[in-house]
Design a protein around this motif. Structure first.
Motif, short mmCIF file in Angstrom:
data_model
loop_
_atom_site.label_atom_id
_atom_site.label_comp_id
_atom_site.label_asym_id
_atom_site.label_seq_id
_atom_site.Cartn_x
_atom_site.Cartn_y
_atom_site.Cartn_z
N HIS A 154 -102.40 14.25 59.01
CA HIS A 154 -103.24 13.32 59.15
C HIS A 154 -104.41 13.17 58.26
CE1 HIS A 154 -102.57 14.59 63.60
NE2 HIS A 154 -101.38 13.69 63.04
N CYS A 155 -104.08 13.19 57.05
CA CYS A 155 -104.85 13.34 55.86
C CYS A 155 -105.27 11.78 55.52
CB CYS A 155 -104.42 13.70 54.55
SG CYS A 155 -104.18 15.49 54.53
N ASN A 156 -106.57 11.67 54.99
CA ASN A 156 -106.98 10.37 54.72
C ASN A 156 -106.62 10.20 53.21
OD1 ASN A 156 -108.50 8.03 54.28
ND2 ASN A 156 -110.51 9.20 54.24
N LEU A 157 -105.68 9.31 53.07
CA LEU A 157 -105.25 9.19 51.57
C LEU A 157 -105.87 8.20 51.01
CD1 LEU A 157 -101.11 9.23 52.30
CD2 LEU A 157 -102.57 10.93 51.51
N ILE A 158 -106.70 8.77 49.73
CA ILE A 158 -107.48 7.79 49.05
C ILE A 158 -106.74 7.54 47.67
CG2 ILE A 158 -109.71 7.59 47.87
CD1 ILE A 158 -110.00 8.28 50.70
N GLU A 159 -106.29 6.33 47.86
CA GLU A 159 -105.61 5.75 46.74
C GLU A 159 -106.61 5.55 45.41
OE1 GLU A 159 -103.12 2.50 47.61
OE2 GLU A 159 -102.72 3.23 49.94
N VAL A 160 -105.88 6.23 44.36
CA VAL A 160 -106.53 5.81 43.03
C VAL A 160 -105.61 5.15 42.22
CG1 VAL A 160 -107.38 6.90 40.86
CG2 VAL A 160 -107.53 8.28 43.02
N GLU A 161 -105.88 4.02 41.57
CA GLU A 161 -105.11 2.99 41.01
C GLU A 161 -104.66 3.56 39.73
OE1 GLU A 161 -108.38 -0.77 41.95
OE2 GLU A 161 -107.71 -0.16 39.83
N THR A 162 -103.43 3.17 39.44
CA THR A 162 -102.75 3.35 37.95
C THR A 162 -102.59 2.32 37.41
OG1 THR A 162 -100.53 3.70 39.18
CG2 THR A 162 -102.03 5.59 39.26
N ASP A 163 -102.07 2.44 36.35
CA ASP A 163 -101.51 1.28 35.18
C ASP A 163 -100.49 1.98 34.27
OD1 ASP A 163 -104.69 0.86 33.73
OD2 ASP A 163 -102.95 2.04 33.14
N ALA A 164 -100.24 1.10 33.35
CA ALA A 164 -99.05 1.48 32.16
C ALA A 164 -99.81 2.90 31.56
CB ALA A 164 -98.73 0.73 31.32
N GLN A 165 -100.98 3.19 31.41
CA GLN A 165 -101.34 4.47 31.08
C GLN A 165 -101.73 5.56 32.01
OE1 GLN A 165 -103.27 1.34 29.73
NE2 GLN A 165 -101.42 1.36 28.56
N GLY A 166 -101.26 5.21 33.11
CA GLY A 166 -101.25 6.41 34.07
C GLY A 166 -102.27 6.32 35.06
N ILE A 167 -102.86 7.24 35.44
CA ILE A 167 -104.03 7.21 36.27
C ILE A 167 -105.29 6.44 35.87
CG2 ILE A 167 -104.83 9.46 35.82
CD1 ILE A 167 -105.28 10.10 38.82
N ARG A 168 -105.79 5.69 36.58
CA ARG A 168 -107.15 4.99 35.97
C ARG A 168 -108.13 5.85 36.52
NH1 ARG A 168 -107.29 -1.36 37.24
NH2 ARG A 168 -108.92 -1.03 35.38
N SER A 169 -108.68 6.61 35.40
CA SER A 169 -110.03 7.57 35.57
C SER A 169 -111.24 6.53 36.19
CB SER A 169 -110.04 8.26 34.48
OG SER A 169 -110.00 7.40 33.51
N SER A 170 -111.33 5.35 35.83
CA SER A 170 -112.43 4.54 35.92
C SER A 170 -112.45 4.34 37.57
CB SER A 170 -112.55 3.33 35.29
OG SER A 170 -111.06 2.64 35.60
N SER A 171 -111.26 4.30 38.16
CA SER A 171 -110.85 4.09 39.56
C SER A 171 -111.42 5.30 40.34
CB SER A 171 -109.45 3.59 39.79
OG SER A 171 -109.28 4.04 41.08
N LEU A 172 -111.00 6.34 39.48
CA LEU A 172 -111.20 7.42 40.36
C LEU A 172 -112.84 8.04 40.26
CD1 LEU A 172 -110.23 10.58 41.34
CD2 LEU A 172 -109.72 11.10 39.06
#
Lengths: 452, 457
Positions: B163-181
């Protein structure tokens, strides 16, 4: 021939844990059957291309069951090797499962179409862990025979482990009956009984036919599922004809479906290979499948292919012969060990002769518990005196689900050669004698009033 | 090689907050605690409930394998004697020692990580087995966890069960979007416990095919330090990288540049390079976390198969690290060619009908269908499940990879198995499916600058 009636799928809804009920079948996996549609090209599977796997063939040699001086070599290549190297079905390698269906018919009289299925696992332990996960909720009450090789997941789930007494004839069905008949009405009844009916670890006891029948009757009356963990089924060497398994015996009930049976190859083919199988009600095994899909994905294809090739080359006759030879091997080792026990421990310990498996379970007579039933405690003697004298055995307290003192000890006779057995048991003798002397002195010092 | 700079690592106590209640409650088996006493000289042990290996019928096992340097050459290796007995008998929970030792060497060769830096290795039944256990030992029911999105569908059920609260971090062609994180963490409500783990697949992410750049990785590591979370680096396609850029270091390697190591729990798999069905993977990371995983193993499936470990060790030992590297380069090149074939077909048939970024690792194309829908975010599911299937091609609607579900116009296609002709047919059929839907929506094929109708794009 009368059709075998089996409990319906809906019956098991009450036997599924919350976790199991919440697991949904993977929507991706439900698409795979569509790949078989003629003419369809599939871009679904995230499988690696097997042509990049470097293995080109695999062979193994194995002793013939009928003549241990003869070896045969089997080779796995081509499509079979590819199946062994690639992802496979969650439940198991189909040819092996088909062979096992045949085995369950030969040994337990059970056939397809009786509401049960088979599932492979990484040893029986893997399947027991997943079964409990699929059937038991935190804080549930569960029935476990005692002493037992404790199942850690019962502890993880904070289960109320209700200990069912056992003796030399195995589980005491009278104890089980009392527990269930006196169950408080305001408390949910236990849904599972965990039992090891052949050569129970640690007691070595095998449940007699009479006891098994009563347990099955109670399962029906009080609505619980029997988790039949049977790793020593093929290591039976008693004089009596073999007692039928619970899985076989339930054919005599009005309907089948109350037994979930666990088999393993660990004691007869290879322990390190990690291969076992469950046979039982489809609904329950489907739930285990879902857990596997979310955790380790599948039992290794390769070990299943290897074992299938071996078993297929042996046939059921060859397999039976092999297990008879293995049983005889352990019977001899039991006899050697018991000889030493008679020689050194008469009057110093009490035990029943095991008819299956690899353990002796004996009660130390330390002079602080004679005539007192099960009083007394082996732990200190074993961990200190016996160890100091150069022998390691297991204090029985480790086999009590709710802990506590016991004068019993478990010794394994599977690995030790004759001379070492003699030395080991004589060292146990010395440890017991030392402890008895100490206890006798203590009584003297304390005077009559303190004599127990 | 004379690196005298000692690597600082986080202390064992640090991980107390990262271990779940379930893991904390697991006690080591008292029986296993006694086993080391067997080594005391002169002691005879009646402890172990092990079967006698002389009853196991196997007498030897051999296998042939292609040489990494010359695929026309095969060598045959045999396992017998003591090595076979080790393969057939119960073994250590954490793994077959010679294989563990070989892997320590591999992690040094490929990630610059050495013993004595507070980490260890544990074997598992595939990396997924280890991820399942890692989550179980680190995450409590109801916890928030950071997952890149889209995410590998196989881990979603693991988090759902808790029952985790899944927090979605955006990604794009360069992988994980650290700004989103960064935003997620900086805006985290003060009254809510912060997430303790980030799950990420940095090479050839399944399903997006994206590979995280060096810049993104460095920022994520920085955030892990600032905001106190552990990076679960799931890297099954690490050895399937075929990009033009020099390979980006793993998180496990990169954390050497941090003031102290110990924030990365790395998962490797042999499934995509040696055999998927053999089920062998390994975790490398902080000792406290791996010991908790080992405890879970001990109470569930006991150990990874000794036999498969013995087989794999034999092969890898014969190859050495050089041979292994050569083999993985061959495998990468194989998949690069398959990617090129697939992308050729995509350019031929899907230009103007789909958009995508080129994967540089792994087995997947992730492409967005341009369905010219009148409203909404775009949804590939019906097109793929009905029209595409009717036309005779199966692909995966992207919705299955969204941690919290929802519509998406994206689709995942695997290019690992399909031959050139079938790729051509398959992609053409996708084209036809898209065209059908676009027609219904009132558009034809998009041509640059042309607009066929108000909703077309």
């Amino acid at each position: 021939m009368a059709d075998v009636k089996h409990l319906p799928a809906e019956y098991y809804r009450d036997f599924l844990s919350t976790v199991a009920k919440e697991r949904k079948p993977s929507p991706i996996r439900s698409l795979y059957p569509l790949e078989k549609t003629p003419g369809v090209i599939s871009l679904l599977a995230g499988k690696p291309n097997a042509s990049t796997f470097p293995f080109t063939s695999l062979s193994f040699s194995a002793r013939s069951p009928t003549d241990p001086t003869q070896e045969s070599t089997l080779t796995i290549d081509g499509a079979e090797l590819e199946a062994g190297l690639q992802y496979g079905d969650t439940a198991g390698f189909k040819p092996l499962m088909d062979w096992i269906f045949g085995l369950q018919e030969v040994f337990h009289g059970r056939r397809r179409g009786e509401g049960w299925r088979i599932l492979m696992g990484l040893g029986a332990q893997d399947l027991i862990y997943k079964t409990v996960n699929a059937m038991v909720d935190p804080d549930d009450s569960v029935l476990v025979e005692s002493p037992i090789d404790i199942i850690p997941i019962f502890h993880s789930l904070h289960c109320n482990q209700i200990e069912v007494e056992t003796d030399a004839q195995g589980i005491r069905s009278s104890s089980l009956r009392s527990i269930l008949e006196q169950w408080p009405t305001n408390k949910p009844k236990p849904k599972v009984l965990y039992t090891v009916p052949y050569g129970c670890n640690p007691t070595g006891a095998s449940a007699t036919l009479e006891r098994r029948k009563e347990v099955l009757k109670l399962a029906r009356e009080h609505n619980f599922i029997i988790l039949e963990d049977d790793p020593y089924f093929y290591l039976y060497y008693g004089k009596e004809p073999r007692y039928p398994s619970y899985f076989a015996l339930e054919l005599e009930e009005p309907e089948v479906g109350r037994v979930l049976r666990f088999d393993t190859f660990s004691k007869i083919l290879s322990a390190g290979m990690r291969l076992g199988f469950a046979s039982g009600p489809e609904t329950l095994l489907n739930a285990i499948d879902e857990h596997t899909a979310a955790s380790n994905v599948q039992t290794p294809s390769l070990t299943q292919v290897i074992v299938y090739r071996l078993l297929d080359s042996w046939g059921y006759e060859g397999f039976k012969t092999h297990t008879e030879w293995v049983s005889e091997f352990y019977r001899q080792k039991r006899d050697v060990f018991e000889s030493a026990m008679k020689k050194y421990l008469t009057g110093l310990a009490e035990w029943s002769t095991p008819e299956a498996g690899m353990f002796f379970w004996f009660k130390l007579l330390l002079g602080d518990n004679e005539g007192e039933g099960e009083g007394g405690d082996s732990e200190t003697v074993i961990k200190t005196k016996a160890f100091e004298k150069g022998v390691l055995a297991l204090p029985g307290t480790h086999f009590l689900p709710n802990g506590g003192a016991t004068p019993y000890v478990r010794a394994s006779f599977s690995l030790t050669g004759k001379e070492d057995v003699d030395r080991a048991v004589s060292r146990i003798r010395e440890a017991i004698l030392d402890a008895r002397t100490e206890n006798a002195n203590r009584v003297k010092v304390n005077g009559n009033g303190a004599a127990r």
